[in-house]
Design a protein around this motif. Structure first.
Motif, PDB file in Angstrom:
ATOM      1  N   ARG A 123      47.750  33.607  34.298  1.00 13.97           N
ATOM      2  CA  ARG A 123      46.891  34.661  33.774  1.00 13.97           C
ATOM      3  C   ARG A 123      45.412  34.275  33.735  1.00 13.97           C
ATOM      4  O   ARG A 123      44.584  35.057  33.259  1.00 13.97           O
ATOM      5  N   GLN A 124      45.074  33.098  34.225  1.00  8.42           N
ATOM      6  CA  GLN A 124      43.681  32.653  34.129  1.00  8.42           C
ATOM      7  C   GLN A 124      42.726  33.566  34.890  1.00  8.42           C
ATOM      8  O   GLN A 124      41.688  33.972  34.359  1.00  8.42           O
ATOM      9  N   ASN A 125      43.047  33.881  36.127  1.00 12.07           N
ATOM     10  CA  ASN A 125      42.158  34.734  36.923  1.00 12.07           C
ATOM     11  C   ASN A 125      42.003  36.117  36.302  1.00 12.07           C
ATOM     12  O   ASN A 125      40.904  36.691  36.304  1.00 12.07           O
ATOM     13  N   MET A 126      43.090  36.647  35.767  1.00 15.48           N
ATOM     14  CA  MET A 126      43.027  37.969  35.138  1.00 15.48           C
ATOM     15  C   MET A 126      42.122  37.943  33.916  1.00 15.48           C
ATOM     16  O   MET A 126      41.279  38.831  33.727  1.00 15.48           O
ATOM     17  N   HIS A 127      42.280  36.934  33.052  1.00 16.24           N
ATOM     18  CA  HIS A 127      41.450  36.854  31.846  1.00 16.24           C
ATOM     19  C   HIS A 127      39.981  36.625  32.210  1.00 16.24           C
ATOM     20  O   HIS A 127      39.084  37.208  31.587  1.00 16.24           O
ATOM     21  N   ARG A 128      39.724  35.822  33.230  1.00 16.49           N
ATOM     22  CA  ARG A 128      38.350  35.578  33.664  1.00 16.49           C
ATOM     23  C   ARG A 128      37.718  36.873  34.181  1.00 16.49           C
ATOM     24  O   ARG A 128      36.572  37.209  33.836  1.00 16.49           O
ATOM     25  N   SER A 129      38.462  37.617  34.987  1.00 17.07           N
ATOM     26  CA  SER A 129      37.951  38.872  35.549  1.00 17.07           C
ATOM     27  C   SER A 129      37.679  39.900  34.456  1.00 17.07           C
ATOM     28  O   SER A 129      36.621  40.550  34.439  1.00 17.07           O
ATOM     29  N   LYS A 130      38.619  40.056  33.530  1.00 14.45           N
ATOM     30  CA  LYS A 130      38.444  41.065  32.474  1.00 14.45           C
ATOM     31  C   LYS A 130      37.369  40.660  31.475  1.00 14.45           C
ATOM     32  O   LYS A 130      36.721  41.530  30.874  1.00 14.45           O
ATOM     33  N   LEU A 131      37.185  39.362  31.288  1.00 13.38           N
ATOM     34  CA  LEU A 131      36.083  38.905  30.441  1.00 13.38           C
ATOM     35  C   LEU A 131      34.750  39.328  31.048  1.00 13.38           C
ATOM     36  O   LEU A 131      33.873  39.857  30.346  1.00 13.38           O
ATOM     37  N   ILE A 132      34.601  39.132  32.337  1.00  8.98           N
ATOM     38  CA  ILE A 132      33.358  39.508  33.026  1.00  8.98           C
ATOM     39  C   ILE A 132      33.130  41.016  32.932  1.00  8.98           C
ATOM     40  O   ILE A 132      32.014  41.476  32.626  1.00  8.98           O
ATOM     41  N   TRP A 133      34.172  41.794  33.183  1.00  8.68           N
ATOM     42  CA  TRP A 133      34.031  43.245  33.129  1.00  8.68           C
ATOM     43  C   TRP A 133      33.690  43.736  31.722  1.00  8.68           C
ATOM     44  O   TRP A 133      32.910  44.674  31.553  1.00  8.68           O
ATOM     45  N   SER A 134      34.268  43.101  30.712  1.00 10.90           N
ATOM     46  CA  SER A 134      33.957  43.487  29.331  1.00 10.90           C
ATOM     47  C   SER A 134      32.486  43.266  29.030  1.00 10.90           C
ATOM     48  O   SER A 134      31.834  44.103  28.388  1.00 10.90           O
ATOM     49  N   VAL A 135      31.940  42.151  29.499  1.00  7.71           N
ATOM     50  CA  VAL A 135      30.519  41.854  29.286  1.00  7.71           C
ATOM     51  C   VAL A 135      29.642  42.857  30.046  1.00  7.71           C
ATOM     52  O   VAL A 135      28.614  43.321  29.537  1.00  7.71           O
ATOM     53  N   VAL A 136      30.065  43.223  31.265  1.00  8.76           N
ATOM     54  CA  VAL A 136      29.305  44.185  32.068  1.00  8.76           C
ATOM     55  C   VAL A 136      29.282  45.557  31.397  1.00  8.76           C
ATOM     56  O   VAL A 136      28.257  46.266  31.411  1.00  8.76           O
ATOM     57  N   ILE A 137      30.391  45.943  30.791  1.00  6.54           N
ATOM     58  CA  ILE A 137      30.501  47.284  30.191  1.00  6.54           C
ATOM     59  C   ILE A 137      29.717  47.396  28.888  1.00  6.54           C
ATOM     60  O   ILE A 137      29.266  48.489  28.520  1.00  6.54           O
ATOM     61  N   TYR A 160      35.369  42.838  21.241  1.00 10.18           N
ATOM     62  CA  TYR A 160      36.621  42.184  20.837  1.00 10.18           C
ATOM     63  C   TYR A 160      37.466  41.809  22.055  1.00 10.18           C
ATOM     64  O   TYR A 160      38.031  40.714  22.115  1.00 10.18           O
ATOM     65  N   ARG A 161      37.542  42.707  23.030  1.00  9.67           N
ATOM     66  CA  ARG A 161      38.344  42.413  24.219  1.00  9.67           C
ATOM     67  C   ARG A 161      37.736  41.249  25.009  1.00  9.67           C
ATOM     68  O   ARG A 161      38.467  40.416  25.554  1.00  9.67           O
ATOM     69  N   ALA A 162      36.407  41.179  25.044  1.00  8.42           N
ATOM     70  CA  ALA A 162      35.759  40.045  25.714  1.00  8.42           C
ATOM     71  C   ALA A 162      36.117  38.749  24.995  1.00  8.42           C
ATOM     72  O   ALA A 162      36.452  37.738  25.636  1.00  8.42           O
ATOM     73  N   TRP A 163      36.039  38.775  23.669  1.00  3.44           N
ATOM     74  CA  TRP A 163      36.392  37.584  22.876  1.00  3.44           C
ATOM     75  C   TRP A 163      37.852  37.215  23.078  1.00  3.44           C
ATOM     76  O   TRP A 163      38.188  36.029  23.229  1.00  3.44           O
ATOM     77  N   SER A 164      38.728  38.218  23.107  1.00  3.74           N
ATOM     78  CA  SER A 164      40.162  37.969  23.261  1.00  3.74           C
ATOM     79  C   SER A 164      40.469  37.323  24.608  1.00  3.74           C
ATOM     80  O   SER A 164      41.243  36.360  24.697  1.00  3.74           O
ATOM     81  N   HIS A 165      39.862  37.838  25.674  1.00  6.42           N
ATOM     82  CA  HIS A 165      40.084  37.250  27.005  1.00  6.42           C
ATOM     83  C   HIS A 165      39.506  35.838  27.070  1.00  6.42           C
ATOM     84  O   HIS A 165      40.099  34.953  27.707  1.00  6.42           O
ATOM     85  N   TRP A 166      38.360  35.623  26.416  1.00  8.90           N
ATOM     86  CA  TRP A 166      37.770  34.286  26.397  1.00  8.90           C
ATOM     87  C   TRP A 166      38.688  33.304  25.669  1.00  8.90           C
ATOM     88  O   TRP A 166      38.926  32.184  26.130  1.00  8.90           O
ATOM     89  N   LYS A 167      39.244  33.727  24.512  1.00  9.81           N
ATOM     90  CA  LYS A 167      40.153  32.868  23.753  1.00  9.81           C
ATOM     91  C   LYS A 167      41.391  32.532  24.562  1.00  9.81           C
ATOM     92  O   LYS A 167      41.859  31.377  24.578  1.00  9.81           O
TER      93      LYS A 167
END
Length: 331
Positions: A123-137, A160-167
């Motif tokens: 799940r690393q690539n997925m969390h990294r991708s969604k973290l980036i998108w959360s920051v962009v949004i 919160y979702r950015a923090w969750s994916h980062w964690k």
């Protein structure tokens, strides 16, 4: 540090890390203080029914519903702390002690390293991708600040979702680093074996509490039945009950673990049920197409076929009873 690898079904498991001791208020970092403040605010909102239009209560209700949809794998990885420079050096120097507890009779020891590696890397690539998108949004949620009284909820949700994916990402990297250094040490747990056996032997938590603890013979017998009925764990069948999460958490004095187990069990149960319904639908479609459903039948486990046959028999019995009542009334 203790990790727990808990099979939810015969093919899916939850990773959980024992929470580190609470720091004294004076020793807390800014991150710790913000996290605690956010948790306290959320709990206060849940109990506040005096806000205009009861908006705080509504926000927490729908917010909790959204949180339930976050995959249990993400929640599990979030329990693993970030890999600090000190932790990394202690691991390299061999000073850090990590073990992973699991029910040895329900999860073979040789499968543990592979499961941990899958949980760490998949799940690393997925969390990294969604973290980036959360920051962009985040910047696009700024116009919601103009709404009076109510805080900018879209921004805080994306934050919160950015923090969750980062964690989750940092937790997975910590676990991956441990595996590279032949940690954590697998530790089969007799307590977990007994808890899993009790959950499969007894129908409720109350009965399980009142009953004697399962013996080693019962543990071996029940686990062997699971092994046989699932074709050597190739079929996905539940092995952990939702009500059993509280008992396991109590055994290890980890109250936070209860929520994680219950959430994971609920999600896996729903996933298995959906899969079974799709397979049943496939069987019915093939029967309707006139091929007898042989191809679908080959894919269906025996316990699903048995349920289909029971449902068919029940429908036939109801139809027969209704016909008899109709004939009696007309006569």
């Amino acid at each position: 540090m203790r990790l727990f690898l808990l099979p939810i079904s015969t093919r899916r498991s939850l990773i959980y890390c024992e929470k580190l001791h609470e720091k004294a208020p004076a020793d807390r970092s800014l991150y710790d203080k913000v996290t605690i403040k956010a948790n306290d605010t959320w709990l206060a909102w849940e109990k506040d029914d005096k806000a205009i239009g009861n908006w705080k209560n509504k926000v927490t209700f729908y917010g909790n519903q959204a949180l339930k949809r976050i995959p249990y794998e993400e929640w599990g990885l979030k329990t693993i702390p970030a890999l600090t420079a000190k932790r990394k050096q202690d691991i390299i120097d061999g000073k850090a002690k990590y073990e992973v507890l699991f029910p040895g009779h329900y999860l073979p020891k040789e499968r543990v390293p592979g499961l941990l590696e899958k949980l760490a890397k998949d799940r690393q690539n997925m969390h990294r991708s969604k973290l980036i998108w959360s920051v962009v949004i985040m910047p696009f949620t700024a116009p919601f600040m103009l709404i009076p009284v109510i805080p900018n909820l879209p921004f805080f949700y994306v934050l919160y979702r950015a923090w969750s994916h980062w964690k989750a990402l940092t937790g997975s990297k910590h676990l991956e680093f441990l595996l590279k250094h032949n940690l954590p040490t697998p530790a089969p747990s007799a307590i977990l074996d007994e808890a899993y056996t009790a959950g499969l032997m007894y129908p409720t938590r109350a009965i399980s509490r009142a009953a004697p603890r399962p013996t080693l013979d019962q543990v071996q017998s029940v686990s062997q039945v699971v092994h046989q009925q699932t074709n050597n764990e190739t079929e996905d069948v539940m092995v952990l009950q939702r009500w059993n999460g509280k008992l396991i958490a109590e055994q290890f004095k980890l109250p936070e673990m209860e929520v994680e187990i219950e959430r994971a069990v609920e999600q896996v149960e729903k996933s298995i049920k959906t899969k079974e319904e799709l397979m049943e639908e496939k069987l019915e479609l093939e029967k309707a197409a006139g091929n007898g459903g042989e191809r679908a039948k080959d894919d269906l486990p025996d316990h699903i076929l048995g349920r289909i046959h029971q449902q068919a028999e029940h429908v036939a019995e109801e139809k027969e009873a209704a016909d008899k009542a109709k004939n009696k009334a007309s006569g």
